[in-house]
Design an enzyme around this catalytic site. Structure first.
Site, PDB file in Angstrom:
ATOM      1  N   HIS A  86       3.470   3.219  16.596  1.00  0.00           N
ATOM      2  CA  HIS A  86       3.296   1.799  16.257  1.00  0.00           C
ATOM      3  C   HIS A  86       3.365   0.931  17.514  1.00  0.00           C
ATOM      4  CE1 HIS A  86       3.009   1.366  11.891  1.00  0.00           C
ATOM      5  NE2 HIS A  86       3.837   2.391  11.770  1.00  0.00           N
ATOM      6  N   GLY A 117       0.837  -1.194   0.000  1.00  0.00           N
ATOM      7  CA  GLY A 117       0.000   0.000   0.000  1.00  0.00           C
ATOM      8  C   GLY A 117       0.866   1.236   0.000  1.00  0.00           C
ATOM      9  N   ALA A 138      10.921  -5.051  13.458  1.00  0.00           N
ATOM     10  CA  ALA A 138      10.974  -3.648  13.050  1.00  0.00           C
ATOM     11  C   ALA A 138      12.252  -3.386  12.267  1.00  0.00           C
ATOM     12  CB  ALA A 138      10.938  -2.754  14.291  1.00  0.00           C
ATOM     13  N   ARG A 172       0.366   5.841   4.609  1.00  0.00           N
ATOM     14  CA  ARG A 172      -0.859   6.064   5.383  1.00  0.00           C
ATOM     15  C   ARG A 172      -2.098   5.426   4.752  1.00  0.00           C
ATOM     16  NH1 ARG A 172       1.466   6.587   9.772  1.00  0.00           N
ATOM     17  NH2 ARG A 172       2.437   8.557  10.301  1.00  0.00           N
ATOM     18  N   SER A 173      -1.881   4.315   4.069  1.00  0.00           N
ATOM     19  CA  SER A 173      -2.999   3.616   3.417  1.00  0.00           C
ATOM     20  C   SER A 173      -3.763   2.707   4.364  1.00  0.00           C
ATOM     21  CB  SER A 173      -2.472   2.780   2.247  1.00  0.00           C
ATOM     22  OG  SER A 173      -1.593   1.773   2.741  1.00  0.00           O
ATOM     23  N   GLY A 174      -3.166   2.373   5.516  1.00  0.00           N
ATOM     24  CA  GLY A 174      -3.765   1.422   6.437  1.00  0.00           C
ATOM     25  C   GLY A 174      -3.110   0.054   6.367  1.00  0.00           C
TER      26      GLY A 174
END
Length: 169
Positions: A49, A8, A33, A11-13
């Site tokens: 996060h 994505g 991470a 900030r698309s989810g």
């Protein structure tokens, strides 16, 4: 075991989608991470996060040696969430590592992983053509990485506006 690639834009989810899938997959959860907190803005992103995940996650911070993190994090009734391949690629390029060799090793690790595995990556090729050779080189490398990882994953989803679209599986 199942491997899922979540693609994505910014900030698309995609991270929220990956987290939801991982939390539904197994009781033991490992967040791998790849980000490094090199400035205050990145520190804030990392903290956000961490708060979203809560205390039910074990975190492995590995900006470069993703294969070792996947291998060491895997286990019975465990799901691994790698967030994200884009930062990992950026780290590899910054440290002048062999991206093709590292991608080969990652694809083998995905195929042999003994845990469910969810990987997050940015789709960077849908926007404007970068105006610098470095930008175009990174966009192209990201596209090749996404294609190779998608090829070995069982399932691939694209997330836009928080909505997942299944591409494979």
């Amino acid at each position: 075991m199942t491997s899922i690639l979540i693609l994505g834009g910014a900030r698309s989810g995609k991270s929220a989608r990956a987290q939801a899938l991982a939390e539904a997959a197994a009781p033991h959860r490992v967040y791998i991470a790849t980000a490094e907190a090199l400035d205050a803005e990145m520190e804030d992103r990392i903290r956000h996060h961490q708060q979203d995940r809560g205390d039910d996650w074990r975190t492995l911070e590995e900006p470069l040696d993703l294969v070792s993190a996947i291998t060491s994090g895997a286990g019975a009734q465990t799901v691994l969430l790698v967030d994200c391949l884009t930062l990992w690629l950026s780290n590899l390029k910054h440290h002048e590592r062999d991206v093709d060799a590292e991608t080969d090793a990652l694809c083998k690790a995905i195929q042999s992983c003994s845990s469910d595995l969810v990987l997050v990556s940015n789709e960077v090729g849908l926007g404007l053509v970068p105006d610098t050779p470095l930008g175009r080189s990174f966009r192209d490398a990201q596209g090749r990485l996404n294609q190779r990882v998608a090829n070995v994953c069982d399932r691939v989803e694209f997330v836009a506006a928080g909505l997942p679209l299944q591409l494979k599986g």
